[in-house]
Each structure stands twice: as C-alpha cells, then as structure tokens.
Design an enzyme around this catalytic site. Structure first.
Site, PDB file in Angstrom:
ATOM      1  N   LYS A  77       0.875  -1.181   0.000  1.00 54.37           N
ATOM      2  CA  LYS A  77       0.000   0.000   0.000  1.00 54.37           C
ATOM      3  C   LYS A  77       0.905   1.221   0.000  1.00 54.37           C
ATOM      4  CE  LYS A  77      -3.606   0.522  -0.014  1.00 54.37           C
ATOM      5  NZ  LYS A  77      -4.538   0.891  -1.070  1.00 54.37           N
ATOM      6  N   HIS A  87     -10.290  -7.026  -4.476  1.00 51.70           N
ATOM      7  CA  HIS A  87      -9.900  -5.958  -3.549  1.00 51.70           C
ATOM      8  C   HIS A  87     -10.391  -6.314  -2.150  1.00 51.70           C
ATOM      9  CE1 HIS A  87     -11.557  -2.276  -1.508  1.00 51.70           C
ATOM     10  NE2 HIS A  87     -10.331  -1.853  -1.703  1.00 51.70           N
TER      11      HIS A  87
HETATM   12  O1  GKR Z   1      -7.086  -0.475   4.278  1.00 56.32           O
HETATM   13  O2  GKR Z   1      -6.021   1.417   4.141  1.00 56.32           O
HETATM   14  C1  GKR Z   1      -6.604   0.471   3.636  1.00 56.32           C
HETATM   15  C2  GKR Z   1      -6.675   0.401   2.137  1.00 56.32           C
HETATM   16  O3  GKR Z   1      -6.098   1.533   1.583  1.00 56.32           O
HETATM   17  C3  GKR Z   1      -8.093   0.253   1.690  1.00 56.32           C
HETATM   18  O4  GKR Z   1      -8.901   1.224   2.290  1.00 56.32           O
HETATM   19  C4  GKR Z   1      -8.251   0.339   0.197  1.00 56.32           C
HETATM   20  O5  GKR Z   1      -9.601   0.379  -0.120  1.00 56.32           O
HETATM   21  O6  GKR Z   1      -7.141  -1.799   0.123  1.00 56.32           O
HETATM   22  C5  GKR Z   1      -7.742  -0.813  -0.551  1.00 56.32           C
HETATM   23  C6  GKR Z   1      -7.165  -0.551  -1.903  1.00 56.32           C
HETATM   24  O7  GKR Z   1      -6.661  -1.468  -2.503  1.00 56.32           O
HETATM   25  O8  GKR Z   1      -7.268   0.566  -2.405  1.00 56.32           O
HETATM   26 MG    MG Z   2      -6.390  -0.456  -4.364  1.00 52.46          MG
END
Ligand code: GKR
Ligand code: MG
Length: 424
Positions: free
Chosen positions: A193, A320
C-alpha cells in the site's frame, strides 16, 4: 400463508475490532475497524449471514433495506434486489460508503444489497445442502490464493502500546514485515500500500522486496496520488519487478495515459467500481485488471456478472479488500473458488486482525502457501459465535467510532496532512 423460505426477521449488528495504525494515502487506520453483521432468518428457521461496512449512514441504509425485505421469499433474489432498490429511492443520505475517504463512485444500491445477496445464498445453500460455490456455478479451484498485503505503519497507535508488528516506515521495515507475512502465511505475491511517502522512497521499498524475494510478483497501490508523469517514471524504474500497478493516478483518462506509456498492466478498485463505468474504461484502454469486491459490486451474483463482462472486454480480474471478518472471507472464498477468470492472487487484510477478533465460530480458515480452502459445507460454511458477536458489538458501543475516517484521525497528529489526489 408464509412459506418456510419467507423472510421472518433480519438483525443488523454493528461490530468493531482492533486495527493497527496502517498508513495509506488518506491517513491512518483508527484503533478499531467497523463492520456490520447481517442475519436473515426465515420462517423455517434457517439463518443466512452477510457482512458489510459499519459506518452509521450505511447502517441506516441497511435498516431501510431490511424493512423492505421482511415477508419476501429468500429464494427470489431478483425480487429482493428490486425491493431494496425501491426502499432506497427516497434516501438522500450522502457518504457513509465505508472507504475511509478514498475516492469511490460505487453504486449505493449494490453496496447496500450485497450482504443480503450473500445471506440469501447462505440460506439457499443450507436448505439445498450445497455450498454457495455450487450455487454460483461450481468450484473451479479448491483453494483461493491471496497476496500478502504490506502497509507502512506506526509502531502502535499514539498513546497505546506498540503492536506485535512494530513500525514499518522505510524499505527495511517493509522487508521485515514481508518476511513475517511470508513465513506465517506462505504468500507468493506481495502488495505494498503506497501513497504514503515520496514515490522514490516507495519505489526503493519495491526494489528492496524484489532483492529479498527474487521473482516474487509485486504490486504497489498509491490510490491515485501520483501524477501521470510520476506514475510513468515509477513504472519505468520498477520494470518487470511489478506484476501490476494499481490505481497510480486519478481518473480513467489519467490511467489510460499511463497505460499507453508503460509495459505493466494497470489494476483498479477506484475507477471501475460500478457496471456503468466498464464501457468507458474499455473504450479508453484505462484498465487491464478489475479488482472486484462483492461488498460494492452488489454481492456474489453481481460479481459473477462482472466476471462475465470482464471476460467479454478481455479484462482480467482479481479481488480488492478492506478490513474484514470471517463472514466476508467465506464469501470471498466461494466467489474466488467459482470464478474461472480470477487471474491473480486476491487481496485480504486478514493478517492485520487478531485471530480471536471475529464473529464466526471456531477457526475455519487456514492459510497454506498463501491459499485458503473454499468451504465445502452447505451455504457459506461458517456459523456465528454469539458470544464473539456480543463482544465485538460491545466493543463497537464502547469505542465511540461511528464512521471510518482515516484523514481526521491522521490530522490529530499531523494537522497539515494533505489527502489530495495526484499530489506527487
Ligand atoms: O485499508 O487502508 C486500507 C486500504 O487503503 C483500503 O482502504 C483500500 O480500499 O485496500 C484498498 C485498496 O486497494 O485501495
Ligand atoms: Mg487499491
């Protein structure tokens, strides 16, 4: 006269479970993640389960939907969906989509209907004595592969003790997090991420991962905070180390521009999140891989429809995730197990949750070489543990959070935090 399959009762229970301070482009995860657990009970006494977001406005819409579903036949999912659509017609509530402030234009009806579709399939599976994967067309794989989902993170929530993962704020921290994930779960693909630090630092983390795990498929997802030029230069720098690049830049035009200049496939869970966005994306060539998610694509039936459409447009599919519990994981497994064109290891936030923090009974899921078996008992294949449900509900009542807001939480510690898109 009511039939055994008539819906007699629906219970929606908001729950909260401990969540570490995971960093993303819009801020940082709060100490608790919110979810809702949906139980649909028929006159015949069968209970079907669903899981969804836990934000207050979403809960309100789930309640509207539940009222409209009472008395209908659970075997007629098309009629259930129509009833929810009518129930939401006059709802003017905005927001509450559960995505932390990330851009999403997913369909409200599909988000709200999703857990009821899953619960209906759970009831049908139990009544017919078959797993949901059979109702979805049959199992094409016995287990579903997942990728290890790496996050930059703080050592602990401010003012609270450090968690067992510790801090990951540089390439070395990300590599040691990956080592633990791979050792504990056996993942054979890794996703970082991104969108947290300057793109060059994040590219360095991918290079460090590739050096530590040669040949491992790697992905990075900055959630649209890079410009087109930055996206192209990071993609050029990382080359074949990247299996795919996820949502580097905002919008279908920006994604198409990046795609025309880079060799890696582009994936999205931000810019193709509803059926009416698929034709434009296909026409512009913006996206190679749609990261499906039954929580916002309308449930498991609609996710199968998405799989068919993706195939028609020669798009690949993966999955996702957001912070989730075992009811969602079971649903993801039935979908992944019965969808031939899930071409890449799916996302899951599962390793970030304490094992005891769940609502399902026992420990039904085991990761072996990064994959989890598709449940084979009737319906979803998981049952509620009422004591666990009560504990997580109490945690919801006590924690005081009613809306996921990663940006507001981050700004308590960093008032100038910038959450805008294309900021690098
Ligand atoms: O859990 O912080 C998180 C992710 O950024 C999530 O909110 C996203 O929706 O995992 C996600 C993504 O692939 O964008
Ligand atoms: Mg994403």
């Amino acid at each position: 006269m009511a039939r055994a399959t008539t819906i007699a009762d629906i219970r929606i229970t908001p729950v909260a479970f401990a969540d570490p301070p995971l960093l993303n482009s819009v801020g940082v995860h709060e100490p608790y993640a919110l979810r809702s657990v949906i139980e649909v009970e028929t006159v015949g006494g069968t209970i079907g389960l669903g899981e969804s977001y836990g934000d207050a406005k979403h809960l309100h819409r789930l309640e509207l939907a539940a009222d409209a579903l009472l008395g209908l036949d659970i075997d007629n999912i098309a009629v259930l969906r129509r009833a929810v659509s009518i129930a939401l017609e006059n709802d003017t509530t905005e927001g509450g989509h559960g995505m932390a402030g990330m851009v999403t234009t997913s369909s409200t009806l599909d988000r709200v209907f999703s857990p009821f579709d899953v619960a209906a399939l759970d009831v049908q599976g139990q009544n017919f004595g078959v797993p949901i994967s059979t109702l979805l067309g049959g199992r094409v794989r016995d287990s579903v592969p997942f990728s290890g989902y790496l996050f930059y993170k703080w050592a602990g929530h401010p003012g609270r003790p450090e968690d067992s993962w510790g801090a990951a704020l540089d390439p070395a921290g990300i590599v040691s997090q990956a080592e633990r994930m791979v050792a504990d779960y056996g993942f054979s693909a890794l996703k970082l991420k991104g969108g947290v630090f300057a793109p060059g630092e994040e590219a360095e983390a991918i290079e460090a991962l590739s050096e530590r795990f040669p040949g491992m498929p790697l992905r990075i997802d900055p959630n649209g905070v890079w410009t087109v030029d930055t996206s192209i230069s990071v993609a050029e720098r990382l080359g074949s180390r990247l299996e795919y690049l996820e949502d580097p830049t905002p919008g279908l035009d920006g994604m198409a521009e990046v795609r025309s200049c880079v060799p890696q496939p582009l994936a999205t869970n931000m810019y193709v999140v509803a059926f009416d966005q698929i034709p434009e994306s296909a026409a512009r060539g913006s996206v190679d891989i749609v990261l499906s998610d039954h929580h916002f694509w309308g449930g498991l039936h609609r996710s199968k429809l998405l799989a068919g459409i993706a195939e028609t447009f020669s798009m690949s599919l993966s999955m996702h995730s957001n912070s989730h519990l075992g009811v969602s994981l079971a649903a993801m497994l039935h979908l992944g197990g019965s969808t031939p064109n899930i071409d890449y290891a799916c996302d899951t936030h599962w390793p970030w949750k304490n094992t005891e923090d769940d609502v399902v009974a026992g420990s039904p899921f085991e990761f072996v070489d990064g994959s989890v078996q598709v449940p084979t008992s009737p319906g979803l294949g998981v049952t509620l543990d009422r004591a666990r449900l009560a504990r997580l509900h109490q945690q919801y009542l006590d924690c005081g959070l009613r809306e996921r807001n990663d940006t507001e939480y981050m700004r308590r510690f960093n008032p100038d935090f910038d959450a805008s898109l294309a900021r690098w």
